[in-house]
Design a protein around this motif. Structure first.
Motif, PDB file in Angstrom:
ATOM      1  N   PRO A 266     -16.625  -0.179  56.452  1.00 35.12           N
ATOM      2  CA  PRO A 266     -17.266   1.136  56.606  1.00 35.12           C
ATOM      3  C   PRO A 266     -17.192   2.003  55.356  1.00 35.12           C
ATOM      4  O   PRO A 266     -18.121   2.769  55.071  1.00 35.12           O
ATOM      5  N   GLU A 267     -16.109   1.876  54.583  1.00 32.31           N
ATOM      6  CA  GLU A 267     -15.978   2.684  53.377  1.00 32.31           C
ATOM      7  C   GLU A 267     -17.044   2.288  52.357  1.00 32.31           C
ATOM      8  O   GLU A 267     -17.609   3.140  51.663  1.00 32.31           O
ATOM      9  N   ARG A 268     -17.329   1.004  52.261  1.00 31.42           N
ATOM     10  CA  ARG A 268     -18.390   0.528  51.364  1.00 31.42           C
ATOM     11  C   ARG A 268     -19.730   1.151  51.771  1.00 31.42           C
ATOM     12  O   ARG A 268     -20.504   1.590  50.920  1.00 31.42           O
ATOM     13  N   SER A 275     -24.410   7.283  47.239  1.00 34.02           N
ATOM     14  CA  SER A 275     -24.783   6.967  45.860  1.00 34.02           C
ATOM     15  C   SER A 275     -26.234   7.364  45.596  1.00 34.02           C
ATOM     16  O   SER A 275     -27.007   7.650  46.514  1.00 34.02           O
ATOM     17  N   SER A 276     -26.609   7.344  44.332  1.00 32.49           N
ATOM     18  CA  SER A 276     -27.980   7.694  43.948  1.00 32.49           C
ATOM     19  C   SER A 276     -28.891   6.474  43.878  1.00 32.49           C
ATOM     20  O   SER A 276     -30.079   6.596  43.595  1.00 32.49           O
TER      21      SER A 276
END
Length: 368
Positions: A266-268, A275-276
């Motif tokens: 989940p952290e990924r 992120s952009s």
């Protein structure tokens, strides 16, 4: 107080009867088979999208409770029910990803003792946020009332057939003609299911032999334009994630694949969301097809695996950790917070797959 020999003997007899009764009770309850210390090893072929599920330690432990060790090997759903090189290895079970594979297995001479759909997942399209932004401008993608993205797949297929460029579909970041890629329909089920859906969309209804005669060439062109087609749904999904927007702008897969990837880390997923860079997006074709996952029992020892896979414990693990819906296409547990709002509770536009004779004739055409 001293115990008489008679009383002692009666006590031993009672204990023996209770122990025997307990053994029989455990023996006759499949979910307690593992308590007896004997495990049956079952060898069989599975679709690649279920590999992580069967490798899950919680799933392995639950299967051990049923006295089972599973030796599973990945093969394409179409391959496992048709290829004698695989069937000659005497699998105890086959676990393809479409209920129609049961009929095809019978036509291939497989002696089926039992079969039952144990999992479901709809066929979806995976793409990236810049593609979604462009397709929303041109009306090919819309957002449902519950927040999911819906794809007008027929309009997209027409655009692919016409050789329409990505830029004309509103996606200026991609070069060349619009394309969508699936797995090889003669080897893998997601490509197989997509082929049936494509043909039916061109036919305007569930495709028949007449529909194949009239629209088969269009379906053939769609698949020819894909170029190389992966033999495995799992491999194609990995290629999609690794290739990014430029490498794999739009692929066919299963709903559970992104869910499984998110829940694994989940952290990924949170990093990706913040992120952009281009973000993965799941599109629900309207209509779509359901990929039903029937367990085909060849050796009667695999009936115990069917009991295990349809148990509440394994059904809950299938949904909460791997994104597989239950046999009726519904959730079988509480979804992880990481995927909250990602999935619709129900899929309300589902088109049945054409019958086995039409699909086999379509496969021959696509292989030509």
């Amino acid at each position: 107080m001293a115990i008489s020999r008679r009383a002692f003997g009666v006590g031993l007899l009672a204990a023996g009867v209770a122990g025997t009764g307990g053994y029989i009770a455990v023996r006759d309850r499949p979910e307690f088979q593992g308590l007896l210390g004997n495990r049956t090893k079952l060898f069989g072929f599975i679709g690649g999208e279920k590999e992580a599920f069967l490798a899950d330690n919680d799933v392995v432990g639950a299967l051990h409770g049923y006295g089972l060790d599973i030796d599973s090997r990945v093969a394409g759903s179409v391959e496992m029910v048709r290829e004698q090189a695989l069937l000659s290895q005497t699998p105890a079970f086959l676990w393809p990803s479409s209920s129609i594979m049961v009929d095809i297995a019978r036509q291939s001479g497989v002696k089926i003792r039992n079969d039952r759909v144990v999992l479901n997942t709809p066929v979806v399209v995976y793409t990236w946020q810049p593609v979604v932004d462009g397709l929303m401008k041109t009306g090919l993608v819309s957002v449902t009332s519950t927040g999911q993205h819906q794809l007008d797949l027929k309009a997209l297929l027409d655009a692919v057939l016409a050789g329409t460029s990505w830029s004309k579909l509103g996606v200026d970041s991609l070069y060349g003609q619009a394309r969508i890629v699936s797995t090889d329909p003669n080897r893998s089920n997601s490509g197989f299911m997509f082929a049936g859906l494509v043909l039916s969309l061109f036919a305007g209804n569930i495709a028949t032999t007449a529909g194949l005669d009239q629209f088969g060439d269009k379906a053939q062109t769609i698949f020819r334009n894909m170029g190389f087609k992966s033999p495995s749904s799992g491999k194609l999904f990995d290629q999609y994630l690794a290739g990014g927007l430029g490498g794999e702008p739009m692929i066919v897969g299963y709903e559970n694949q992104l869910v499984e990837w998110i829940i694994a880390d989940p952290e990924r997923w949170r990093r990706v969301q913040s992120s952009s860079t281009a973000k993965p997006v799941v599109l629900y074709p309207h209509p779509t097809v359901y990929s039903s996952h029937p367990l085909i029992v060849i050796d009667e020892s695999a009936n115990r695996l069917m009991d295990a896979l349809t148990s509440p414990k394994l059904q809950e693990l299938a949904w909460t950790k791997h994104g597989f819906r239950g046999p009726l296409g519904t959730a079988t547990g509480n979804a992880d917070s990481a995927i909250a709002g990602l999935l619709p509770a129900e899929i309300d536009a589902v088109l049945p797959i054409p019958d086995a004779s039409v699909m086999l004739a379509l496969l021959d055409k696509l292989a030509a």
